[in-house]
Motif scaffolding. Structure first.
Motif, short mmCIF file in Angstrom:
data_model
loop_
_atom_site.label_atom_id
_atom_site.label_comp_id
_atom_site.label_asym_id
_atom_site.label_seq_id
_atom_site.Cartn_x
_atom_site.Cartn_y
_atom_site.Cartn_z
N ALA A 349 -6.71 -1.23 -3.48
CA ALA A 349 -5.73 -0.15 -3.39
C ALA A 349 -6.36 1.21 -3.66
O ALA A 349 -5.87 2.24 -3.20
CB ALA A 349 -4.58 -0.38 -4.38
N ARG A 350 -7.46 1.22 -4.40
CA ARG A 350 -8.12 2.48 -4.74
C ARG A 350 -9.62 2.22 -4.80
O ARG A 350 -10.14 1.78 -5.82
CB ARG A 350 -7.59 3.00 -6.08
N GLU A 423 4.60 5.74 2.12
CA GLU A 423 4.34 4.97 0.91
C GLU A 423 4.93 3.57 1.04
O GLU A 423 6.01 3.40 1.62
CB GLU A 423 4.92 5.66 -0.32
N LEU A 438 2.56 2.82 -3.10
CA LEU A 438 1.20 3.14 -2.67
C LEU A 438 1.22 3.98 -1.39
O LEU A 438 1.80 3.56 -0.38
CB LEU A 438 0.41 1.85 -2.43
N ILE A 440 -0.15 4.94 1.92
CA ILE A 440 -1.02 4.19 2.83
C ILE A 440 -1.36 4.97 4.10
O ILE A 440 -2.26 4.57 4.84
CB ILE A 440 -0.39 2.83 3.21
N GLU A 473 -7.91 -0.67 3.94
CA GLU A 473 -7.76 -1.31 2.63
C GLU A 473 -6.34 -1.16 2.11
O GLU A 473 -5.74 -2.13 1.61
CB GLU A 473 -8.75 -0.69 1.64
N ARG A 474 -5.77 0.02 2.24
CA ARG A 474 -4.42 0.24 1.70
C ARG A 474 -3.34 -0.41 2.56
O ARG A 474 -2.35 -0.91 2.03
CB ARG A 474 -4.16 1.74 1.52
N CYS A 477 -3.56 -4.01 1.63
CA CYS A 477 -3.06 -4.19 0.26
C CYS A 477 -1.54 -4.23 0.26
O CYS A 477 -0.92 -5.11 -0.36
CB CYS A 477 -3.56 -3.07 -0.64
#
Length: 507
Positions: A349-350, A423, A438, A440, A473-474, A477
């Protein structure tokens, strides 16, 4: 605002008693120092208060208001003196600032804490919402020539304004939210991915090696973007550099504040292997890298790509784009971008090395606004309907302002300039209404910022740009957080594209 300046101009020969200099000094207040001042504001232009010669030096004291400021008047005076060079048999070879103060600078608000500038400023005395600035006598004349005095004043005002936003929550406004979606998972997907050997951490903070199954999901997302976003809207793929020489962040504006967040690129000052024998020997003997010795032999030449789109602008830099070539619609996913996450990394996430689909569009203001809306609508369709993710959309501080240290909304929002963030809900973070979602994806209308910064023009008139960025990745996730790892719970749009197989097993 009041400028007070004392300086010494050093000539190549003795200029004492030169009548040509005396005639010039007696005339500057009448025309030279007033030239360019708005009508009715001539009294705020520069005035030569005192002057004297001694040997090869000319001492001057100049004051001014905000128009034809004292530093500018000094540069004008130097130019005129050099024009006299043939007559006085001397030219100005050096200018030394003895004193430069700017008083009663309006800050816009009273600072909440001390304001400092790291270079060329000795002291800032604040009185309510105004400040007196005492510049260092060491300020070079080339800094003044480049507009450094005005930039320092602007920087101080910006720092005071920024204090009003620092420490506050992110400024954003809810635009839209999807319906609640059924979730099939409530754990941190990053931990599960590592347990299943779908990803493996490297020796670097915030970096992973992505296995076959994770990569299959990434490729499925790429296919969906191409099929449902890029092809329908006429975007074409390009390859952007992932290294930015210093001129790129200087022009893009990232050089204002990027330093704590950047990955720096260094190159050897000398490439001769003999110059590097010490570092080689140190490793052979100790098995360690001689970092201290290496740092003495390299120089920073730029950064690894931070925002992905700025390096592209070198393709158009200094060019005039024909109107028939507009709008330009392109995308790039050719490699990672890098950020030093000072706040720490959090699984996928990060991360610090992340892989993005960067979407860029350039055209007239009307074209850019229209494309941005279509890109936003397509992304909403993909995330909400095809991937069946629970998302929200917010109007937020534009990313290019946030990356330059701003925490306020664009003052050109009514013109269509601004950023929309997407988000996604992460069930493992807690209840929907109380947990952190999150970010994204974003879509931005940037306006003339980049065309202007990179000297790009159009035969059709005003030129704007916009972009959209989101890391795989986000996206993944968010997807695995809501849908889990069982393909039976995945929407068909992605499930039919992903081939899962046994990953490498370890003893």
């Amino acid at each position: 605002m009041l400028f007070e300046l004392e300086a010494v101009l050093e000539f190549s020969n003795d200029v004492s008693g030169k009548k040509e200099i005396e005639e010039l000094m007696e005339s500057v207040n009448k025309e030279l120092f007033k030239r360019g001042a708005p009508k009715g504001k001539e009294e705020e232009a520069s005035k030569l208060k005192e002057w004297s010669t001694e040997g090869n030096k000319l001492k001057v004291r100049i004051t001014s208001g905000r128009y034809v400021r004292a530093p500018d008047a000094l540069l004008r005076l130097r130019s005129q003196l050099n024009l006299l060079g043939g007559k006085i048999k001397a030219g100005v070879r050096r200018v030394e600032i003895r004193r430069l103060e700017v008083k009663e600078v309006e800050l816009g608000r009273e600072p909440s804490e001390e304001v400092r500038v790291a270079f060329y400023v000795d002291r800032i005395d604040v009185k309510g919402d105004k400040a007196d600035i005492k510049f260092s006598p060491s300020i070079p004349i080339d800094v003044i020539e480049a507009g450094g005095v005005d930039r320092i004043i602007e920087l101080i005002i910006e720092k005071v304004e920024r204090q009003a936003y620092e420490g506050k929550e992110e400024v954003k406004r809810l635009l839209w939210e999807s319906k609640e979606k059924e979730v099939f998972f409530d754990k941190d997907p990053s931990a599960e991915l590592e347990k299943m050997n779908w990803i493996r951490r490297t020796h670097s903070k915030g970096q992973f090696v992505y296995g076959r199954n994770f990569t299959s999901i990434v490729n499925a997302v790429k296919e969906i973007l191409v099929e449902h976003l890029y092809k329908p809207l006429g975007f074409r793929e390009m390859l952007f550099p992932k290294f930015e020489p210093w001129d790129v962040p200087k022009r893009s504006g990232h050089a204002k504040s990027i330093y704590p967040d950047a990955y720096y690129v260094m190159v050897p000052k000398v490439s001769n292997p003999k110059e590097w024998e010490e570092a080689m020997d140190y490793f052979r003997i100790t098995g360690e890298i001689h970092k201290e010795g290496i740092m003495k032999k390299v120089e920073p030449v730029g950064i690894l790509s931070y925002a992905q789109c700025p390096p592209f602008w070198q393709f158009l830099e200094g060019k005039v784009v024909r109107e028939e070539s507009l709008p330009i619609k392109i995308y790039d996913w050719s490699g990672p971008t890098y950020r030093n996450e000072a706040g720490g990394t959090q699984g996928i996430a990060r991360v610090e090395e992340f892989h993005r689909a960067e979407t860029l569009f350039i055209g007239s203001p009307a074209q850019v606004r229209e494309i941005a809306k279509k890109v936003e609508d397509r992304l909403t369709f993909i995330l909400d309907k095809l991937l069946e993710l629970e998302i929200k959309k917010y109007s937020v501080v534009p990313w290019w302002m946030a990356q330059e240290g701003e925490k306020k909304m664009s003052d050109k929002e009514d013109e269509g300039i601004g950023t929309v963030d997407f988000e996604a809900y992460l069930p493992y973070k807690g209840e929907r209404k109380r947990s952190e979602w999150l970010e994204i994806q974003n879509v931005s209308v940037i306006g003339e910022k980049y065309p202007k910064a990179f000297s790009v023009k159009s035969t059709g008139g005003e030129l704007w740009s916009g972009c959209a960025g989101g890391s795989f990745e986000r996206w993944i996730c968010a997807f695995l957080s809501q849908k889990g790892f069982e393909k039976k719970n995945w929407p068909d749009e992605i499930g039919r594209r992903v081939k899962l197989e046994e990953e490498v097993k370890f003893a």
